[in-house]
Structure formats: C-alpha cells, structure tokens
Design a protein around this motif. Structure first.
Motif, PDB file in Angstrom:
ATOM      1  N   TRP A  18     -13.870   1.974 -43.295  1.00  0.00           N
ATOM      2  CA  TRP A  18     -14.346   2.809 -42.596  1.00  0.00           C
ATOM      3  C   TRP A  18     -13.798   3.054 -41.041  1.00  0.00           C
ATOM      4  O   TRP A  18     -13.355   3.997 -40.667  1.00  0.00           O
ATOM      5  CB  TRP A  18     -15.956   2.642 -42.320  1.00  0.00           C
ATOM      6  CG  TRP A  18     -16.687   3.435 -41.321  1.00  0.00           C
ATOM      7  CD1 TRP A  18     -17.094   4.826 -41.688  1.00  0.00           C
ATOM      8  CD2 TRP A  18     -16.880   3.261 -39.943  1.00  0.00           C
ATOM      9  NE1 TRP A  18     -17.588   5.396 -40.582  1.00  0.00           N
ATOM     10  CE2 TRP A  18     -17.469   4.523 -39.490  1.00  0.00           C
ATOM     11  CE3 TRP A  18     -16.483   2.362 -39.150  1.00  0.00           C
ATOM     12  CZ2 TRP A  18     -17.861   4.946 -38.298  1.00  0.00           C
ATOM     13  CZ3 TRP A  18     -17.138   2.537 -37.810  1.00  0.00           C
ATOM     14  CH2 TRP A  18     -17.649   3.818 -37.262  1.00  0.00           C
ATOM     15  N   LEU A  19     -13.539   1.815 -40.663  1.00  0.00           N
ATOM     16  CA  LEU A  19     -12.591   1.895 -39.065  1.00  0.00           C
ATOM     17  C   LEU A  19     -11.004   2.415 -39.366  1.00  0.00           C
ATOM     18  O   LEU A  19     -10.647   3.102 -38.592  1.00  0.00           O
ATOM     19  CB  LEU A  19     -12.341   0.388 -38.559  1.00  0.00           C
ATOM     20  CG  LEU A  19     -13.636  -0.167 -38.078  1.00  0.00           C
ATOM     21  CD1 LEU A  19     -13.732  -1.685 -37.693  1.00  0.00           C
ATOM     22  CD2 LEU A  19     -14.129   0.832 -36.694  1.00  0.00           C
ATOM     23  N   ASN A  20     -10.478   2.075 -40.491  1.00  0.00           N
ATOM     24  CA  ASN A  20      -9.241   2.439 -40.771  1.00  0.00           C
ATOM     25  C   ASN A  20      -9.260   3.994 -40.911  1.00  0.00           C
ATOM     26  O   ASN A  20      -8.586   4.979 -40.380  1.00  0.00           O
ATOM     27  CB  ASN A  20      -8.848   2.034 -42.270  1.00  0.00           C
ATOM     28  CG  ASN A  20      -7.168   2.244 -42.223  1.00  0.00           C
ATOM     29  OD1 ASN A  20      -6.630   2.573 -41.378  1.00  0.00           O
ATOM     30  ND2 ASN A  20      -6.774   2.071 -43.510  1.00  0.00           N
ATOM     31  N   ASP A  21     -10.301   4.641 -41.400  1.00  0.00           N
ATOM     32  CA  ASP A  21     -10.574   6.109 -41.713  1.00  0.00           C
ATOM     33  C   ASP A  21     -10.798   6.824 -40.202  1.00  0.00           C
ATOM     34  O   ASP A  21     -10.273   7.874 -40.095  1.00  0.00           O
ATOM     35  CB  ASP A  21     -11.477   6.307 -42.593  1.00  0.00           C
ATOM     36  CG  ASP A  21     -11.237   6.184 -44.127  1.00  0.00           C
ATOM     37  OD1 ASP A  21     -10.250   5.847 -44.342  1.00  0.00           O
ATOM     38  OD2 ASP A  21     -12.066   5.834 -44.842  1.00  0.00           O
ATOM     39  N   PHE A  22     -11.587   6.024 -39.410  1.00  0.00           N
ATOM     40  CA  PHE A  22     -12.184   6.451 -38.182  1.00  0.00           C
ATOM     41  C   PHE A  22     -11.043   6.458 -37.131  1.00  0.00           C
ATOM     42  O   PHE A  22     -10.873   7.439 -36.483  1.00  0.00           O
ATOM     43  CB  PHE A  22     -13.266   5.732 -37.921  1.00  0.00           C
ATOM     44  CG  PHE A  22     -13.918   6.627 -36.746  1.00  0.00           C
ATOM     45  CD1 PHE A  22     -14.759   7.644 -36.596  1.00  0.00           C
ATOM     46  CD2 PHE A  22     -14.232   5.613 -35.569  1.00  0.00           C
ATOM     47  CE1 PHE A  22     -15.526   8.531 -35.472  1.00  0.00           C
ATOM     48  CE2 PHE A  22     -14.726   6.483 -34.432  1.00  0.00           C
ATOM     49  CZ  PHE A  22     -15.306   7.523 -34.382  1.00  0.00           C
ATOM     50  N   ILE A  23     -10.545   5.239 -37.182  1.00  0.00           N
ATOM     51  CA  ILE A  23      -9.526   5.079 -35.955  1.00  0.00           C
ATOM     52  C   ILE A  23      -8.313   5.051 -36.304  1.00  0.00           C
ATOM     53  O   ILE A  23      -7.317   5.443 -35.379  1.00  0.00           O
ATOM     54  CB  ILE A  23      -9.984   3.596 -35.433  1.00  0.00           C
ATOM     55  CG1 ILE A  23     -11.402   3.399 -34.810  1.00  0.00           C
ATOM     56  CG2 ILE A  23      -8.929   3.174 -34.131  1.00  0.00           C
ATOM     57  CD1 ILE A  23     -11.715   1.889 -34.307  1.00  0.00           C
ATOM     58  N   GLY A  24      -7.841   4.704 -37.453  1.00  0.00           N
ATOM     59  CA  GLY A  24      -6.497   4.728 -37.753  1.00  0.00           C
ATOM     60  C   GLY A  24      -5.758   3.525 -37.577  1.00  0.00           C
ATOM     61  O   GLY A  24      -4.718   3.623 -37.011  1.00  0.00           O
ATOM     62  N   LEU A  25      -6.270   2.469 -37.999  1.00  0.00           N
ATOM     63  CA  LEU A  25      -5.919   1.263 -37.787  1.00  0.00           C
ATOM     64  C   LEU A  25      -4.526   0.950 -38.422  1.00  0.00           C
ATOM     65  O   LEU A  25      -3.790   0.024 -37.951  1.00  0.00           O
ATOM     66  CB  LEU A  25      -6.780  -0.018 -38.156  1.00  0.00           C
ATOM     67  CG  LEU A  25      -7.958  -0.027 -37.231  1.00  0.00           C
ATOM     68  CD1 LEU A  25      -9.065  -1.116 -37.525  1.00  0.00           C
ATOM     69  CD2 LEU A  25      -7.718  -0.150 -35.725  1.00  0.00           C
ATOM     70  N   ASP A  26      -4.282   1.823 -39.680  1.00  0.00           N
ATOM     71  CA  ASP A  26      -2.912   1.435 -40.172  1.00  0.00           C
ATOM     72  C   ASP A  26      -1.852   1.928 -39.389  1.00  0.00           C
ATOM     73  O   ASP A  26      -0.676   1.795 -39.366  1.00  0.00           O
ATOM     74  CB  ASP A  26      -3.018   2.179 -41.618  1.00  0.00           C
ATOM     75  CG  ASP A  26      -3.364   3.752 -41.600  1.00  0.00           C
ATOM     76  OD1 ASP A  26      -3.601   4.185 -40.586  1.00  0.00           O
ATOM     77  OD2 ASP A  26      -3.267   4.129 -42.505  1.00  0.00           O
ATOM     78  N   ARG A  27      -1.965   3.139 -38.646  1.00  0.00           N
ATOM     79  CA  ARG A  27      -0.794   3.457 -37.721  1.00  0.00           C
ATOM     80  C   ARG A  27      -0.638   2.509 -36.668  1.00  0.00           C
ATOM     81  O   ARG A  27       0.494   2.391 -35.949  1.00  0.00           O
ATOM     82  CB  ARG A  27      -1.518   4.746 -36.940  1.00  0.00           C
ATOM     83  CG  ARG A  27      -1.329   6.016 -38.025  1.00  0.00           C
ATOM     84  CD  ARG A  27      -1.830   7.152 -37.391  1.00  0.00           C
ATOM     85  NE  ARG A  27      -3.202   7.089 -37.058  1.00  0.00           N
ATOM     86  CZ  ARG A  27      -3.887   7.765 -36.138  1.00  0.00           C
ATOM     87  NH1 ARG A  27      -3.382   8.585 -35.539  1.00  0.00           N
ATOM     88  NH2 ARG A  27      -5.100   7.686 -36.116  1.00  0.00           N
ATOM     89  N   LEU A  28      -1.628   1.683 -36.215  1.00  0.00           N
ATOM     90  CA  LEU A  28      -1.422   0.704 -35.159  1.00  0.00           C
ATOM     91  C   LEU A  28      -0.838  -0.548 -35.441  1.00  0.00           C
ATOM     92  O   LEU A  28       0.161  -0.863 -34.864  1.00  0.00           O
ATOM     93  CB  LEU A  28      -2.864   0.271 -34.581  1.00  0.00           C
ATOM     94  CG  LEU A  28      -2.786  -0.520 -33.432  1.00  0.00           C
ATOM     95  CD1 LEU A  28      -2.241  -0.061 -32.365  1.00  0.00           C
ATOM     96  CD2 LEU A  28      -4.186  -1.044 -32.987  1.00  0.00           C
ATOM     97  N   PHE A  29      -1.079  -1.097 -36.908  1.00  0.00           N
ATOM     98  CA  PHE A  29      -0.537  -2.381 -37.337  1.00  0.00           C
ATOM     99  C   PHE A  29       0.543  -1.881 -38.336  1.00  0.00           C
ATOM    100  O   PHE A  29       1.447  -2.779 -38.571  1.00  0.00           O
ATOM    101  CB  PHE A  29      -1.616  -3.038 -37.845  1.00  0.00           C
ATOM    102  CG  PHE A  29      -2.635  -3.693 -37.137  1.00  0.00           C
ATOM    103  CD1 PHE A  29      -2.397  -4.614 -36.003  1.00  0.00           C
ATOM    104  CD2 PHE A  29      -3.881  -3.224 -37.143  1.00  0.00           C
ATOM    105  CE1 PHE A  29      -3.387  -4.963 -35.169  1.00  0.00           C
ATOM    106  CE2 PHE A  29      -4.839  -3.618 -36.237  1.00  0.00           C
ATOM    107  CZ  PHE A  29      -4.574  -4.403 -35.164  1.00  0.00           C
ATOM    108  N   GLY A  30       0.650  -0.693 -38.698  1.00  0.00           N
ATOM    109  CA  GLY A  30       1.672  -0.312 -39.860  1.00  0.00           C
ATOM    110  C   GLY A  30       1.145  -0.477 -41.104  1.00  0.00           C
ATOM    111  O   GLY A  30       0.169  -1.375 -41.431  1.00  0.00           O
TER     112      GLY A  30
END
Length: 133
Positions: A27-39
């Motif tokens: 959910w956080l990955n979809d909402f914030i886009g953590l994969d862009r932050l960490f790769g």
C-alpha cells in the motif's frame, strides 16, 4: 531426471498471495512510491516497512516516556527542596513561639504598658482571724 519437490496445496498459495496484497508495504509502495526512492532492485526496505514503522513507533514511545520520567524527577526534586524550606521555617517559628511564652520575655513586652513583675517585691501575706470573719 526430474527434481523432487513438495507440492503446495492451492489453498496455502492463495493465502500467501492474499496476505502479500494487503500488507502495508504494498500500500505504501503504491501510495508513496518507495520503489523509486530505494530502487526496484533493492526491495528490502519496502518488504520490511511495516516492521520499520513499528520499531520507529516503539522508539518514539520510549523517548516520550523517558522525557516524562525526567520531568517527574525534576518536579520531585523541586518539591523536596520546597518541603525542606517549609520545614525549616516551621522549626524557626516554633522556637520563636516557645521563647515568647517564657516569663522573662512576657515581662519585657508588658513593661511598655506600665505593668511590672511582682517577683521584685515579695508577696504580702494576708492574715485573717477566725473571729473577725
């Protein structure tokens, strides 16, 4: 030759997929886009974000409780100091009160009113005869 593997029942596989879909990390990955932050290749923080947030929450609670305890210790110390001061004032007032009740102190205070102490002159003895009575 084929490898021997355990066959997972379909029910267990579906439960694992459902659990992964409702996790906080996705959910956080979809909402914030953590994969862009960490790769996208570094998925460790994304997979464990729920644990990281839980530990962060516990640390914030710990810090808050520690600050509260320090404040209480300072308040208790300040109260102890005030109690000691009041106790010393009470002792001084009690000593003054006990001193002011002595006869010598009373005679000094009533001398200004013109009263004198009768201890300087001996008392007069009254003699009453029985038949005069």
């Amino acid at each position: 030759m084929a490898k021997n593997t355990f066959k997972q029942p379909e029910r267990v596989a579906k439960q694992k997929k459902q659990r992964r879909q409702i996790r906080l990390a996705s959910w956080l990955n979809d909402f914030i886009g953590l994969d862009r932050l960490f790769g996208e290749d570094n998925a460790w923080p994304i997979r464990h974000i729920d644990r990281i947030l839980w530990v962060t929450f516990l640390l914030i609670i710990y810090i808050g409780l520690n600050h509260n305890a320090e404040r209480l210790v300072r308040r208790i110390q300040r109260t102890k100091t005030q109690v000691d001061e009041l106790r010393s004032q009470a002792t001084v007032l009690q000593a003054d009160y006990n001193l002011s009740g002595k006869q010598s102190e009373l005679s000094k205070r009533v001398a200004a009113l013109g009263l004198t102490d009768s201890s300087l002159t001996p008392p007069h003895k009254l003699v009453v005869k029985i038949d005069e009575h």
